[in-house]
Design an enzyme around this catalytic site. Structure first.
Site, PDB file in Angstrom:
ATOM      1  N   HIS A  39      58.051  24.084  37.127  1.00 34.85           N
ATOM      2  CA  HIS A  39      59.094  23.120  36.768  1.00 34.85           C
ATOM      3  C   HIS A  39      58.506  21.794  36.291  1.00 34.85           C
ATOM      4  O   HIS A  39      57.928  21.033  37.069  1.00 34.85           O
ATOM      5  CB  HIS A  39      60.016  22.872  37.970  1.00 34.85           C
ATOM      6  CG  HIS A  39      61.064  21.849  37.703  1.00 34.85           C
ATOM      7  ND1 HIS A  39      61.275  20.758  38.519  1.00 34.85           N
ATOM      8  CD2 HIS A  39      61.970  21.738  36.694  1.00 34.85           C
ATOM      9  CE1 HIS A  39      62.258  20.024  38.037  1.00 34.85           C
ATOM     10  NE2 HIS A  39      62.684  20.591  36.922  1.00 34.85           N
ATOM     11  N   ASN A  53      64.289  17.197  42.689  1.00 32.08           N
ATOM     12  CA  ASN A  53      65.700  17.250  42.299  1.00 32.08           C
ATOM     13  C   ASN A  53      66.642  17.333  43.491  1.00 32.08           C
ATOM     14  O   ASN A  53      67.797  16.909  43.398  1.00 32.08           O
ATOM     15  CB  ASN A  53      65.946  18.411  41.345  1.00 32.08           C
ATOM     16  CG  ASN A  53      65.522  18.082  39.930  1.00 32.08           C
ATOM     17  OD1 ASN A  53      65.221  16.939  39.622  1.00 32.08           O
ATOM     18  ND2 ASN A  53      65.477  19.073  39.066  1.00 32.08           N
ATOM     19  N   GLU A  65      56.187  20.970  39.437  1.00 37.72           N
ATOM     20  CA  GLU A  65      56.371  21.730  40.673  1.00 37.72           C
ATOM     21  C   GLU A  65      56.135  23.219  40.390  1.00 37.72           C
ATOM     22  O   GLU A  65      56.803  23.804  39.535  1.00 37.72           O
ATOM     23  CB  GLU A  65      57.785  21.526  41.227  1.00 37.72           C
ATOM     24  CG  GLU A  65      58.046  20.101  41.694  1.00 37.72           C
ATOM     25  CD  GLU A  65      59.508  19.841  42.018  1.00 37.72           C
ATOM     26  OE1 GLU A  65      59.785  19.208  43.054  1.00 37.72           O
ATOM     27  OE2 GLU A  65      60.383  20.273  41.237  1.00 37.72           O
ATOM     28  N   SER A  98      64.856  24.546  37.662  1.00 35.58           N
ATOM     29  CA  SER A  98      64.771  24.064  39.042  1.00 35.58           C
ATOM     30  C   SER A  98      65.986  24.498  39.843  1.00 35.58           C
ATOM     31  O   SER A  98      66.077  24.225  41.045  1.00 35.58           O
ATOM     32  CB  SER A  98      64.667  22.533  39.077  1.00 35.58           C
ATOM     33  OG  SER A  98      65.855  21.948  38.575  1.00 35.58           O
TER      34      SER A  98
END
Length: 300
Positions: free
Chosen positions: A143, A194, A155, A122
């Site tokens: 991800h 994140n 993701e 990420s």
């Protein structure tokens, strides 16, 4: 490959993320090859996976037949060439750009021309890896979140080089392994979850380092007041303080912003080898089964 089924899956890196990605795909019927340069890492990964799935059998989340079938679909190997039949390979090695680009160049020569090459990172967006291969349109970020066996979201991130076909195929693949995919139509380091989490982490560490509250108290506030299942310090222990450190180093190397540097308290713990659950001590202390033996906050 948008209208073709992915039949064979490859995963590179037998750490916590790679191993769980591999077994989730195997649990959903895919033949999976899990590759790592270390035979010890592979043995450790298999042992941990068997323990994790045994617990889920005991709790009734999986049947014995499902687990046995998953391991029958899963091959552990140190040979990168064993991925030669993969239709998609998900890379989950260390957060080091040089290591990843070297790996991608090798995989480009080994994999069939239609195969998708995805990174679980990420922090390192796929455009930084695409120049290492001839199949730039087949490269993207996929991800997963830790622990992969539990977390539902994935993701999928399109770089400027990523084809619509690759993004669509990746999204469909994630659905077939029982996860919920979200597509980011352009890349940004950290993606969605994140980037939001990083701001919470930064503030939590600021409050701790400046003496406003202990890390245990901050975790209590986040779990009890904000409803998070785990506090930011316990979460760092789960994912690894070395991962937090590496991510911030990467972020700082890209931005040059002093605020992006690894924080003092995390850097000190990494230097001591206190990396979280994997070492038995991070912010909290853990027994050999990863159960917390210090602190008052909600345990995972």
């Amino acid at each position: 490959m948008a209208n073709q089924q992915i039949k064979n899956v490859g995963v590179v890196g037998a750490g916590a993320m790679g191993a769980q990605i591999a077994v989730v795909a195997a649990l959903h019927g895919y033949p999976v090859v899990l590759q790592d340069i270390s035979s010890e890492s592979l043995e450790k990964a298999e042992g941990i996976l068997r323990t994790q799935l045994e617990k889920r059998v005991t709790k009734g989340k999986f049947t014995r037949e499902q687990v046995d079938e998953a391991f029958a679909h899963l091959v552990f190997t140190t040979k990168l060439e064993d991925l030669s039949d993969a239709d998609i390979v998900i890379e989950a090695i260390i957060e080091n750009l040089d290591a990843k680009t070297a790996l991608y160049a090798k995989l480009d020569d080994i994999l069939p021309s239609h195969a998708i090459l995805a990174t679980n990172s990420s922090t390192i967006v796929s455009s930084k890896l695409a120049d290492a291969v001839t199949r730039k349109d087949k490269v993207c970020n996929i991800h997963f979140f830790n622990p992969v066996l539990v977390m539902d979201l994935v993701e999928v991130v399109k770089g400027p080089h990523t084809s619509d076909e690759t993004a669509d195929t990746s999204m469909e693949f994630i659905k077939t392994i029982g996860k919920t995919p979200v597509l980011l139509k352009k890349e940004i380091s950290g993606f969605v979850a994140n980037r939001i989490l990083a701001r919470l982490m930064d503030e939590a560490i600021y409050l701790y380092e400046n003496g406003y509250a202990t890390y245990e108290e901050i975790d209590i506030v986040v779990t009890k007041a904000l409803g998070h299942p785990i506090g930011p310090f316990a979460l760092m222990d789960l994912t690894g303080l070395d991962v937090n450190y590496a991510v911030r180093k990467q972020r700082y190397s890209e931005s040059g912003d002093e605020r992006d540097k690894p924080t003092k308290s995390v850097e000190e713990k990494v230097q001591k080898g206190e990396l979280g659950r994997k070492t038995g001590k991070g912010w909290y202390e853990y027994d050999e089964n990863g159960k917390r033996i210090q602190g008052e906050t909600i345990q995972q």
